[in-house]
Design an enzyme around this catalytic site. Sequence first.
Site, PDB file in Angstrom:
ATOM      1  N   SER A 178      59.993  16.815  46.761  1.00  0.00           N
ATOM      2  CA  SER A 178      61.103  17.281  45.934  1.00  0.00           C
ATOM      3  C   SER A 178      60.668  18.555  45.232  1.00  0.00           C
ATOM      4  O   SER A 178      59.484  18.907  45.219  1.00  0.00           O
ATOM      5  CB  SER A 178      61.430  16.189  44.907  1.00  0.00           C
ATOM      6  N   TYR A 224      60.045   9.647  38.557  1.00  0.00           N
ATOM      7  CA  TYR A 224      60.395  10.405  39.755  1.00  0.00           C
ATOM      8  C   TYR A 224      59.441  11.583  39.929  1.00  0.00           C
ATOM      9  O   TYR A 224      58.899  11.807  41.014  1.00  0.00           O
ATOM     10  CB  TYR A 224      61.838  10.900  39.649  1.00  0.00           C
TER      11      TYR A 224
END
Length: 260
Positions: A152, A165
Site C-alpha cells: 500500500s 494497517y
Amino acid sequence: MSKLPEFSSDFFRLDHKAAIVTGGASGLGFYYTKALLRSGARVLVVSRTDKNWEAIRSMDDVFSGQVAFLKCDLTAPDAAKKITETAQKQFDHIDILVNNAGMQLRNNWRDFKDDDWRKVLDLNLNALYYLSHEVAKVMADQGHGKIINVGSMQSFRAGKFIFPYTASKHAVVGLTKAYADALAGDNIQVNAIAPGYIDTPMTKDLQNDPQRNQEILAHIPAGHWAQPRELMGTLVFLASEASNYVTGTTIPVDGGYLLR
C-alpha cells in the site's frame, strides 16, 4: 551458464500456470483474478463469502476448468494448509500466489481497540505469512514459483488513524524482502505491488469529499485516481517469466504519488 532463450512477448503469457488469489472476488482482487485468467492462468479464488463468484464465472474469456473457488476464513488455524491442498488437488501444482486479502480499520489513537489491532494484523500479516510459508514448500519442491504480496502507500507513509494497517503494510514489504532472499535458491521470486489511490467503491467517500479529493489529486503527478485495470499489467508481469530476475522489490503503482 545456460543460454537464455530469445525474448518474446510470450514471456508474459501464463498459459497452464496455476495461481491462488486471496480476496480474489472483490475489490482490486477481482481485477487481479481477471488479469491472470485473461493471460491464460488457472486460478483458485479464495474468499470469505461467495460474493461475485458468478461474475467471475460469467466472464466471456473464462473457460471451463480455468477457475475454482474456495470459501475460507484466512485467519482460521488450518486455512493455509486447506488452501494449499485445495489448489494442489484442483491444479496439481501451484505456480503463483497473490496475497491480496486485507482489511483496514480506522480510529483516533486514544480510542483504538486492541481487538481491532489483532483483527487487522491477523489478516493482513499473519495470514499472509502462514500461506506464503505453506505454498513456498510446494514451490520449492517444484523448483519454481512466484509470490506476489499486496502492499500500500502505507507501506511507505504514516497513517495516523490506521495504525495496524500501516504496521501491517510496512511489515509486508519487510517480509517480501526476507522471503525473496530465503527462497531465491529455490528459483522462487517474491515481490510486492503497492497500489496508490485507486477508483474503487472503498474510496468513494474520499473522492466525494471535495477537500480530501483535491488534496489527494494535488499529490499525484499523474493528476487522476487510477482505474483498477492500471494495476493489472504489473500483476501479470510479476507473475510471468518476464520477471524471473526481479525479486525482493515493491513496485508502487501510484501515478507518482510517492514523489511528492
